[in-house]
Design a protein around this motif. Structure first.
Motif, PDB file in Angstrom:
ATOM      1  N   UNK A 220     -74.533 -32.629  38.751  1.00 51.94           N
ATOM      2  CA  UNK A 220     -75.652 -31.951  39.403  1.00 51.94           C
ATOM      3  C   UNK A 220     -75.328 -31.498  40.824  1.00 51.94           C
ATOM      4  N   UNK A 221     -74.467 -32.230  41.521  1.00 50.00           N
ATOM      5  CA  UNK A 221     -74.158 -31.881  42.911  1.00 50.00           C
ATOM      6  C   UNK A 221     -72.988 -30.895  43.021  1.00 50.00           C
ATOM      7  N   UNK A 222     -72.394 -30.542  41.887  1.00 47.82           N
ATOM      8  CA  UNK A 222     -71.265 -29.613  41.900  1.00 47.82           C
ATOM      9  C   UNK A 222     -71.717 -28.220  41.470  1.00 47.82           C
ATOM     10  N   UNK A 223     -70.916 -27.235  41.822  1.00 51.15           N
ATOM     11  CA  UNK A 223     -71.203 -25.868  41.389  1.00 51.15           C
ATOM     12  C   UNK A 223     -70.685 -25.695  39.961  1.00 51.15           C
ATOM     13  N   UNK A 224     -71.591 -25.409  39.042  1.00 47.84           N
ATOM     14  CA  UNK A 224     -71.219 -25.268  37.633  1.00 47.84           C
ATOM     15  C   UNK A 224     -71.655 -23.895  37.139  1.00 47.84           C
ATOM     16  N   UNK A 225     -70.708 -23.144  36.637  1.00 47.27           N
ATOM     17  CA  UNK A 225     -71.001 -21.854  36.007  1.00 47.27           C
ATOM     18  C   UNK A 225     -71.023 -22.083  34.503  1.00 47.27           C
TER      19      UNK A 225
ATOM     20  N   UNK B 272     -66.529 -34.423  33.098  1.00 45.21           N
ATOM     21  CA  UNK B 272     -67.325 -35.235  34.019  1.00 45.21           C
ATOM     22  C   UNK B 272     -66.704 -36.620  34.183  1.00 45.21           C
ATOM     23  N   UNK B 273     -66.248 -37.217  33.069  1.00 47.04           N
ATOM     24  CA  UNK B 273     -65.628 -38.545  33.150  1.00 47.04           C
ATOM     25  C   UNK B 273     -64.303 -38.480  33.911  1.00 47.04           C
ATOM     26  N   UNK B 274     -63.520 -37.405  33.670  1.00 47.70           N
ATOM     27  CA  UNK B 274     -62.246 -37.275  34.374  1.00 47.70           C
ATOM     28  C   UNK B 274     -62.470 -37.142  35.885  1.00 47.70           C
ATOM     29  N   UNK B 275     -63.529 -36.455  36.258  1.00 48.66           N
ATOM     30  CA  UNK B 275     -63.852 -36.303  37.677  1.00 48.66           C
ATOM     31  C   UNK B 275     -64.479 -37.558  38.272  1.00 48.66           C
TER      32      UNK B 275
ATOM     33  N   UNK C 248     -58.269 -35.871  40.059  1.00 50.89           N
ATOM     34  CA  UNK C 248     -59.564 -35.278  40.429  1.00 50.89           C
ATOM     35  C   UNK C 248     -59.594 -34.765  41.860  1.00 50.89           C
ATOM     36  N   UNK C 249     -58.854 -35.410  42.762  1.00 49.40           N
ATOM     37  CA  UNK C 249     -58.842 -34.958  44.143  1.00 49.40           C
ATOM     38  C   UNK C 249     -58.294 -33.557  44.298  1.00 49.40           C
ATOM     39  N   UNK C 250     -57.373 -33.167  43.407  1.00 53.38           N
ATOM     40  CA  UNK C 250     -56.793 -31.819  43.479  1.00 53.38           C
ATOM     41  C   UNK C 250     -57.796 -30.743  43.102  1.00 53.38           C
ATOM     42  N   UNK C 251     -58.876 -31.144  42.441  1.00 50.95           N
ATOM     43  CA  UNK C 251     -59.891 -30.179  42.015  1.00 50.95           C
ATOM     44  C   UNK C 251     -61.076 -30.132  42.987  1.00 50.95           C
ATOM     45  N   UNK C 252     -60.987 -30.873  44.065  1.00 55.85           N
ATOM     46  CA  UNK C 252     -62.080 -30.943  45.030  1.00 55.85           C
ATOM     47  C   UNK C 252     -62.417 -29.544  45.549  1.00 55.85           C
TER      48      UNK C 252
END
Length: 301
Positions: free
Chosen positions: A208-213, A199-202, A177-181
């Motif tokens: 809600x606090x992430x940018x989601x398209x 979401x579980x993997x992250x 998950x850190x690589x996707x920061x």
């Protein structure tokens, strides 16, 4: 309680009134009205709220409708089982877009050849949308992404899916998950099971606090990822069907990436078309098992 009265009651609900139900059943409206009143007398409660010329189901009517549909469905199933007649009628089937795109074409073609008198309507949607539609009788059966938690739904394992995290070609490998920061996430709207896996993997309680398209097409998702707009999680079978897709495939742990697609339907309400589909899926499962066994014998594993 008269079985014919239940059939008339169901037709009135489906057609939205006495006159349309009479036309469908080739009866006069007065006969339909009499049948409805007989049924109300038999159960001892009003089944409709009457507003001038319109009928609205009462709470008791809503409850009885479920039982009526189950009894009529069982009657049809029994008739077809005893007579040996080929199934016919309407099958309202739902599926995830990924399943429809990568898994169903051959199966539905085979189904159509085997059961030409079944009229098939296919709708796509998110996992949660499809579960609700089956539970609420808007769909007869559906291919979803998770075993159903709702009561009253039966299921049959259909396909195994392997999920893969995709990024643009020049993105460094993503192994944690850190690589996707800092990356935007590209996903289907809320209700998508694969979105919950991401979401579980992250290790996030919420996105809600992430940018989601949010997009509703895998082709659009892949195109945006390839252009560097973000990362996405999707079934590898869908990606295999897009050989032109220029994306990097990043593996996530099998505990999260391996999923089973079940076919679901309402327990105890198997109409002949749904029974035919379930039978076909069982044949598909046996065929896949034979192929796997053949491969194991060849490799000696």
């Amino acid at each position: 309680m008269n079985f014919t009265d239940l059939q008339v009651f169901k037709a009135v609900v489906e057609e939205g009134g006495i006159v349309k139900a009479a036309h469908k059943l080739h009866r006069v409206p007065s006969n339909i009205s009499t049948r409805v009143k007989q049924l109300e007398t038999a159960v001892g409660v009003p089944l409709f709220h009457r507003d001038r010329q319109r009928l609205h189901l009462s709470p008791s009517g809503e409850l009885l409708l479920g039982y009526a549909e189950r009894l009529i469905g069982l009657s049809e199933e029994a008739r077809h089982a005893v007579s040996g007649a080929a199934p016919r009628g309407l099958l309202k089937l739902g599926a995830l877009e990924s399943t429809a795109a990568s898994r169903l074409s051959g199966i539905l073609a085979d189904f159509h050849r085997r059961y030409p008198d079944v009229h098939l309507e296919l709708s796509t949607g998110t996992n949660d949308m499809l579960v609700s539609a089956v539970a609420e009788r808007r769909l007869d059966a559906a291919f979803i992404a998770e075993l159903p938690s709702a009561r009253g739904l039966a299921h049959l394992p259909a396909f195994r899916e392997s999920l893969v995290l995709i990024s643009c070609p020049d993105h460094p490998p993503i192994t944690s998950p850190g690589d996707a920061e800092g990356q935007s996430l590209i996903a289907f709207p809320h209700g998508c099971a694969y979105r919950r896996v991401l979401q579980r993997w992250l290790k996030r309680e919420s996105l809600a606090t992430l940018r989601v398209l949010e997009l509703s097409s895998y082709h659009a998702i892949v195109a945006c990822v390839a252009a560097g707009a973000g990362i996405a999680l999707m079934p590898e079978a869908v990606l295999d069907a897009m050989p032109q897709a220029l994306v990097r495939r990043n593996r996530i742990p099998r505990a999260q990436s391996e999923m089973v697609t079940p076919l679901i339907w309402r327990e105890g309400e198997v109409s002949p078309p749904v029974l035919a589909l379930r039978t076909l899926m069982a044949l598909v499962a046996k065929g896949l098992a034979r192929k796997r066994e053949g491969r194991r014998m060849k490799t000696g594993r």
